[in-house]
Design a protein around this motif. Structure first.
Motif, short mmCIF file in Angstrom:
data_model
loop_
_atom_site.label_atom_id
_atom_site.label_comp_id
_atom_site.label_asym_id
_atom_site.label_seq_id
_atom_site.Cartn_x
_atom_site.Cartn_y
_atom_site.Cartn_z
N HIS A 142 0.81 -1.52 -0.07
CA HIS A 142 0.67 0.36 0.23
C HIS A 142 0.54 1.02 0.09
CE1 HIS A 142 -3.91 -2.32 2.17
NE2 HIS A 142 -3.18 -2.60 0.61
N SER A 143 0.56 2.33 -1.03
CA SER A 143 1.52 3.09 -0.83
C SER A 143 0.27 4.29 -1.71
CB SER A 143 2.34 3.16 -1.94
OG SER A 143 4.12 4.47 -2.34
N HIS A 144 0.87 5.59 -1.13
CA HIS A 144 0.67 7.02 -2.09
C HIS A 144 1.74 7.40 -2.69
CE1 HIS A 144 -3.48 5.68 -0.12
NE2 HIS A 144 -3.15 6.50 0.92
N VAL A 145 2.38 7.06 -2.83
CA VAL A 145 3.73 8.11 -3.02
C VAL A 145 4.22 6.72 -4.80
CG1 VAL A 145 4.20 9.29 -1.54
CG2 VAL A 145 5.96 6.62 -1.82
N ASP A 146 5.00 7.07 -5.73
CA ASP A 146 5.86 6.51 -6.80
C ASP A 146 6.93 5.48 -6.04
OD1 ASP A 146 4.53 8.39 -8.56
OD2 ASP A 146 6.44 9.01 -8.09
N SER A 147 6.32 4.26 -6.04
CA SER A 147 6.99 3.36 -5.10
C SER A 147 6.70 1.85 -6.49
CB SER A 147 5.93 2.38 -3.96
OG SER A 147 5.60 3.24 -3.67
N MET A 148 7.48 1.04 -6.79
CA MET A 148 7.68 -0.29 -7.60
C MET A 148 8.65 -1.50 -6.87
SD MET A 148 11.61 0.73 -10.01
CE MET A 148 13.05 1.48 -9.04
N LEU A 149 8.67 -2.30 -7.50
CA LEU A 149 8.63 -3.83 -6.91
C LEU A 149 9.77 -4.31 -7.23
CD1 LEU A 149 6.49 -6.36 -4.72
CD2 LEU A 149 7.94 -6.72 -7.18
N VAL A 150 10.97 -4.64 -7.40
CA VAL A 150 11.96 -5.16 -8.02
C VAL A 150 11.74 -6.62 -7.39
CG1 VAL A 150 14.40 -5.44 -8.86
CG2 VAL A 150 13.37 -3.01 -7.96
N VAL A 161 13.60 -10.02 -3.23
CA VAL A 161 12.46 -9.00 -3.70
C VAL A 161 12.32 -7.24 -2.65
CG1 VAL A 161 10.40 -7.67 -3.44
CG2 VAL A 161 10.52 -10.38 -4.01
N SER A 162 12.61 -6.77 -3.39
CA SER A 162 12.73 -4.85 -2.68
C SER A 162 11.87 -4.07 -3.00
CB SER A 162 14.22 -4.45 -3.54
OG SER A 162 14.88 -3.57 -3.33
N ILE A 163 11.30 -3.64 -2.38
CA ILE A 163 9.68 -1.84 -2.63
C ILE A 163 11.22 -0.78 -2.53
CG2 ILE A 163 8.30 -1.32 -1.28
CD1 ILE A 163 7.72 -4.25 -2.38
N ASP A 169 14.70 13.17 -5.40
CA ASP A 169 16.13 13.56 -5.49
C ASP A 169 16.79 12.86 -4.92
OD1 ASP A 169 15.56 13.13 -2.89
OD2 ASP A 169 16.70 14.48 -1.96
N GLY A 170 16.33 11.34 -5.03
CA GLY A 170 16.78 9.81 -5.17
C GLY A 170 15.33 8.92 -5.11
N LEU A 171 16.54 8.40 -4.59
CA LEU A 171 15.79 6.62 -3.80
C LEU A 171 15.36 6.32 -2.46
CD1 LEU A 171 16.33 4.14 -6.71
CD2 LEU A 171 14.72 5.40 -6.77
N SER A 172 14.60 6.00 -2.29
CA SER A 172 14.52 5.76 -0.52
C SER A 172 14.07 4.20 -0.55
CB SER A 172 13.23 5.82 -0.26
OG SER A 172 13.19 5.39 0.94
N SER A 173 15.01 2.92 -0.12
CA SER A 173 15.08 1.73 0.13
C SER A 173 14.10 1.86 1.41
CB SER A 173 16.96 1.54 0.54
OG SER A 173 16.06 -0.34 0.75
N VAL A 174 12.81 0.85 0.58
CA VAL A 174 11.84 0.66 1.68
C VAL A 174 12.29 -0.51 1.92
CG1 VAL A 174 9.85 0.12 2.73
CG2 VAL A 174 10.02 1.55 0.58
N TYR A 175 11.92 -1.55 1.68
CA TYR A 175 12.22 -2.83 2.52
C TYR A 175 12.86 -4.13 1.72
CZ TYR A 175 11.63 -5.99 5.85
OH TYR A 175 12.17 -7.60 7.23
N THR A 176 13.32 -4.75 1.85
CA THR A 176 14.09 -5.88 0.99
C THR A 176 14.10 -7.01 2.01
OG1 THR A 176 15.67 -4.04 -0.02
CG2 THR A 176 15.96 -6.56 0.01
N PHE A 177 13.55 -7.59 1.12
CA PHE A 177 13.29 -9.65 1.91
C PHE A 177 14.19 -10.79 0.45
CE2 PHE A 177 9.24 -8.57 0.27
CZ PHE A 177 8.78 -9.79 -0.28
N TYR A 178 14.63 -11.94 1.61
CA TYR A 178 15.72 -12.74 0.10
C TYR A 178 15.69 -14.08 0.49
CZ TYR A 178 19.12 -10.71 4.05
OH TYR A 178 19.97 -10.63 4.17
N ASP A 179 15.93 -14.63 0.01
CA ASP A 179 16.32 -16.25 0.84
C ASP A 179 17.75 -16.64 1.39
OD1 ASP A 179 16.29 -19.41 0.41
OD2 ASP A 179 16.77 -19.24 -1.72
N PRO A 180 16.83 -17.08 3.22
CA PRO A 180 17.70 -16.75 3.26
C PRO A 180 18.64 -18.48 3.53
CG PRO A 180 15.44 -17.61 4.46
CD PRO A 180 15.65 -17.31 2.85
N ASP A 181 18.27 -19.36 2.74
CA ASP A 181 18.35 -20.27 2.27
C ASP A 181 20.05 -20.18 1.57
OD1 ASP A 181 17.06 -21.31 4.46
OD2 ASP A 181 15.58 -21.41 2.91
#
Length: 249
Positions: A142-150, A161-163, A169-181
């Motif tokens: 959920h976002s009211h701003v310009d966001s993307m999912l990578v 996956v990164s939000i 003036d930049g990018l804001s790194s919201v959250y990232t999760f990845y394969d822990p194994d």
């Protein structure tokens, strides 16, 4: 209640939450200053707010306002002078087979399954390992701003996956999760390096990494990306930080 200055920021109201247990420092109570109404926080407004130390979780925009603690420091990487360290170059080479694809925010059972595995492995004591699918959607989709999912895939397999929010003036790194194994992986380091390069492609000056806390091991990795600026008493200035642990990723 306070008001941020200048239209449209003047239309926002700031409320202070009740104290709650701090997620980063043991035996500490935290408080947040929350901006409302959320639907007025568009990308231009949010860009200005991030420069003032705000951050978002879903449509919830806040900044720390604890009674006695000022440990949370908003930080951003200066993109132009940034050069990866030797260890970061190794991480980039290790994961050079990852293929990134950009998407609008979207719900996916595959993403949620990876999110659950990541939380159980990396944040078992934070309460997020039991997040429902609805909590996951509220937090990241959920976002009211310009966001993307990578999506980052390796031979077709979802690894990370990164939000990301796109600011003026930049990018804001919201959250990232990845394969822990995956053994000997440095997905978190690779992801930040990838985002720095995306800033360069988009001709943006900064990569905002949220808050850094000197005493928090969870935040230590942010100190590895230099030059790193911190918002200190209202001014962005380059931080002088001792080397962080090399295994923070």
């Amino acid at each position: 209640m306070n008001l941020l200055h200048d239209i449209p920021l003047s239309a926002l109201q700031l409320y202070l939450t009740a104290p709650y247990p701090c997620s980063y420092l043991p035996d500490q109570l935290a408080r947040s200053q929350v901006a409302t109404p959320s639907f007025l926080i568009t990308t231009p407004v949010y860009s200005d707010m991030v420069r003032r130390g705000f951050r978002r979780s879903g449509t919830f925009t806040y900044r720390p306002r604890c009674d006695t603690c000022r440990a949370c420091v908003p930080v951003r990487v200066e993109v132009a002078p940034f050069a990866p360290s030797r260890a970061q170059r190794r991480a980039a080479k290790r994961h050079q087979g990852l293929e990134a694809s950009l998407h609008a925010l979207k719900d996916s059972e595959e993403h949620f399954a990876l999110y659950q595995r990541y939380q159980i492995a990396r944040h078992r004591d934070d309460g997020m390992e039991s997040d429902s699918h609805e909590q996951y959607r509220n937090f990241l989709l959920h976002s009211h701003v310009d966001s993307m999912l990578v999506e980052f895939r390796e031979n077709g397999m979802l690894r990370m996956v990164s939000i990301i929010d796109i600011l003026e003036d930049g990018l804001s790194s919201v959250y990232t999760f990845y394969d822990p194994d995956v053994a000997q992986a440095s997905f978190g380091t690779y992801n930040i390096l990838w985002q720095v390069e995306l800033c360069r492609k988009l001709e943006l000056d900064y990569l905002y990494l949220g808050y850094w806390i000197r005493e928090s091991a969870k935040m230590a990795y942010k100190a590895n990306f230099r030059p790193l600026q911190g918002l200190i008493q209202g001014d962005w200035q380059t931080l002088s930080i001792p080397d962080a642990p090399k295994n923070s990723d």
